[in-house]
Structures are given as C-alpha cells and as structure tokens.
Design an enzyme around this catalytic site. Structure first.
Site, PDB file in Angstrom:
ATOM      1  CD  GLU A   9      -2.515  -2.316   2.648  1.00 33.91           C
ATOM      2  OE1 GLU A   9      -2.114  -3.496   2.769  1.00 33.91           O
ATOM      3  OE2 GLU A   9      -2.402  -1.664   1.601  1.00 33.91           O
ATOM      4  CD  GLU A  37       1.427   1.172   0.254  1.00 31.20           C
ATOM      5  OE1 GLU A  37       0.962   0.383  -0.613  1.00 31.20           O
ATOM      6  OE2 GLU A  37       1.901   0.788   1.335  1.00 31.20           O
TER       7      GLU A  37
END
Length: 434
Positions: A147, A249
């Site tokens: 990220e 995720e």
C-alpha cells in the site's frame, strides 16, 4: 566404525530431506505452480501477532500452525520480520503444509509515497530479509511494498517500487538464490486501478517487473453477490494480466457475522481462471475485530470491545466463533479448476505502460527506472511526469549496480524443471550411494 556412523547419518539425513521436503512455489505467466507441477491456489492468513517478528517463537508457531492446518490454510502473510533464527518456525509451518509470503520492507525502510526514495540503506535492509528466507522451501514470495500508493497525485512512488523490484530480483540472481517470486500488495483504491498493476507488470524486460500482484480488498461484505460486491468489476480489470494476482488481504467485517461468501466466488468458476486465491485478515483478534483466534480466556476476548483490556498475543489459540468454523467450512467446500504446469501454455503479453493523466496517474509511459540512490526532487518529478531523456534523479546519478549487473533472467519453466530434476538427482544419488 566412524565411517559406518557417518554413512548412517548421511543416509538418514538424505531420507528425511527427500521424503519431507515441501514442494517449492514458482510462477508461470498468470499462475502459481508447485515444483510437483500442480497449480497453487492461496488459502492464506495474515499473521502478525504484534509489531515484533512472529517467526521467532517456535512454540507459538507450532501451536498456530496446527490450528491453521485444521482450518485448511496453506499460506501465511507476515508484514515485518527481524534478524534472528527462523528455522524452527519455518519448519513448523512447512510441516503443516503452509507457505510464507513476507514483506521485505521494515518499519524504517519502506518506500513512502511522499518524497519516495530507493537508497542503499533500503536496498541493504531488503536484501537481509531475502538472505534470511531464501533457503526455506516454503518461502513462496516476497512483497516489495504494501500500500505504498494512496492517491494518483503521488503515483511517482510507483517508479521507486518498481526499481526496488528490479534490484531485488537481480540480487537474488547474483547470489544464486532460488527464483522466489517478488510482488507488490496494493490498497483497494479504484482511482489507481488498473494503472498501478499494469505499470508494475508492463515492459518487455521481465527482470524489471513484478512476479505477482496482491490486492487488499474488502468490498464483499455480508450476503452480497459477484456483481453487487464489485468483484465483477475487479475481475474484468485483470483479464489477460500476465502474472498471478490474488487478494493479499480480504475479509470485510462491517456485517456480522462474517460469511466469507467471497471465497466461493474467488475459488469458483467466475474467478478461478484469473485469480490465485486469497489471504484472510487476520489471525489474532484485536480491537479491529478481524481475528480468527484469541489467546487465553474470555477476558482476552473482551479486549476487542474494550481497548483498556490488554490483548494477549501468545499462548493456546482458541478459535473465534463463528468466524473460524465458517471459514473452515467455506474453504473445505471450494474446489477451483486447475491446470498442470506442463499443460499450461498461455498466450499472454505484458500490458502497455499507462500514460500520464493529471491527478490520476502522473507517470509517463516511457519513464526510466531510477538507480539506487535516487532522490525525489523537482527534476526527478519532471522526468517521471514527462518522460524523455535524463536521469530520473534530476542529477547525473550513476547506474544502479544491481540493474547494470543483471543478466537475462532464466525462464521460469527452466528454473522449475531444473529444480525438480536436481532434487530427484540428489535423492537417487543417495540411494545409489547406499
């Protein structure tokens, strides 16, 4: 007498090594495969019990690995590791048939979207993690970043993440390490899709590109559908993607209890031709209420509701009801359609590098990757935004030793076949020695 004893020890070691070895994981275009030739789908768990390295406590790893095996998991994702002896934990997970995807960055060395850098300190830290984990057969992949990008206005950071990918792949090759895939995990930010994934995979030189792409996505909540959840859109955006893609995720918890219905889609006919599985967030129950287990008694479980109660982060894992049992049932019921390594002959080419779009994707399609030591300044920004000649550092930086020394990578198929032949030869050799 001593020669007989040594002969016996060597023989015993050979038998144990050849019979208990877990198949290694590699990639071939858009799919993962084991060294046995089977397609590999990830049924993973995010495993970070605290800010400390969870792969140093052997007893805890053994306890957790047993319960993960019962759950049906075959992989874990660890976000932060430290220097230390990981042999015991890696063996515990290997014995349970569980692979590791581990982040190369540390808290202090990760690439940031504001004023991104790729320097010698970062490179050395990433290399140390690769040094520590390359020898384990159940190391399935390295994440170069997690990220890093949060918005299009800072998309220049992707150039540094791709440069890190190039240099770590080159480092592993120079050291003679097994060809372990290197990839990236992306936040589910629609404005950056599919530009980021395409940028990291584009180009004719596979030495510079990621080997897999992970998406941290929590779109499917409660009793949703393939279309309503947004998964149909995600699936369309990865058509003909040249490397494996999976959910690094997932596991939305805004609707309770968690049903994990997205797993049926991911491992079903709607998605299993393009996606390689999912990693559920997360193992330990914390204040965010995503956990599949708690450690200790009911008092510890209350910590997820009351932040003043300290969360116990080790001990006997106790499944959280009904999430653990529900996920176990869903995973047990899915059977994705697969293909054998030798039969998989795709005709997939890298996507074109995305072009500059103000505020959305501020990287020119012909941008040059920066060398190690590159700094982000106005000159660098102009070079990244506008392409053209010159060093992306805005100065006459020398060429990266990693990038310059890299030679043409060995084809994944050759590496996988060679690895398999080598293992067979070792076992046969010991048998003949007997």
């Amino acid at each position: 007498m001593w020669s007989l004893l040594i002969h016996g020890l060597v023989t015993a070691f050979a038998i144990v090594s050849c019979s208990n070895a877990i198949p290694t994981i590699s990639t071939k275009d858009s799919k993962f495969f084991t060294s046995d030739g089977d397609q590999f789908f990830i049924k993973g768990i995010a495993y970070q019990l605290s800010e400390n390295d969870p792969l140093l406590d052997v007893q805890q790893c053994q306890r957790d690995a047993r319960l993960m095996k019962n759950l049906g998991a075959n992989a874990i994702r660890v976000y932060h590791v430290e220097k230390g002896d990981h042999d015991g934990c890696m063996k515990a997970f290997a014995d349970a048939g569980i692979y590791l995807f581990v982040d190369l960055a540390t808290f202090n060395t990760r690439i940031r979207q504001e004023a991104p850098t790729w320097n010698r300190t970062q490179e050395s830290a990433f290399q140390h993690v690769m040094d520590d984990f390359h020898s384990y057969e159940n190391t399935a992949g390295f994440f170069i970043g997690n990220e890093v990008l949060q918005d299009g206005e800072h998309s220049e950071a992707a150039v540094y993440a791709k440069a890190a990918t190039r240099d770590l792949k080159a480092y592993g090759k120079r050291k003679g390490y097994r060809n372990i895939p290197v990839g990236y995990a992306h936040a589910d930010i629609s404005s950056l899709r599919p530009n980021l994934q395409n940028f990291l995979a584009c180009g004719d030189d596979r030495r510079d590109s990621i080997d897999f792409f992970g998406l941290n996505a929590y779109e499917w909540c409660g009793s949703s559908t393939f279309s309503k959840s947004g998964y149909r859109r995600l699936n369309a955006q990865v058509k003909d993607f040249p490397v494996p893609i999976f959910f690094s995720e997932t596991g939305c918890n805004t609707v309770k209890p968690r049903l994990f219905q997205d797993q049926k889609a991911i491992f079903g006919s709607e998605m299993d031709q393009r996606w390689s599985g999912a990693i559920i967030y997360e193992w330990i129950e914390e204040v965010n209420d995503y956990g599949l287990v708690t450690y200790g008694d009911q008092t510890n479980a209350l910590a997820s509701i009351n932040p003043t109660v300290e969360i116990k982060r080790s001990g006997i894992p106790t499944p959280v009801t009904p999430d653990y049992s529900r996920l176990k049932s869903v995973w047990a019921a899915v059977t994705p359609s697969s293909v054998k390594f030798g039969a998989y002959r795709p005709d997939i080419t890298p996507p074109p590098c995305p072009g500059f779009t103000k505020g959305t994707w501020e990287i020119d399609s012909s941008v040059k990757l920066p060398p190690v030591g590159a700094t982000f300044n106005q000159a660098a920004q102009r070079s990244i935004n506008g392409g053209g000649g010159g060093s992306p550092t805005g100065a006459s930086a020398s060429t990266s030793s990693s990038g310059a020394a890299a030679t043409q990578g060995v084809n994944m198929e050759v590496g996988l076949v060679g690895m398999t032949v080598a293992l067979v030869a070792v076992c046969l050799g010991f048998a003949m020695f007997l």
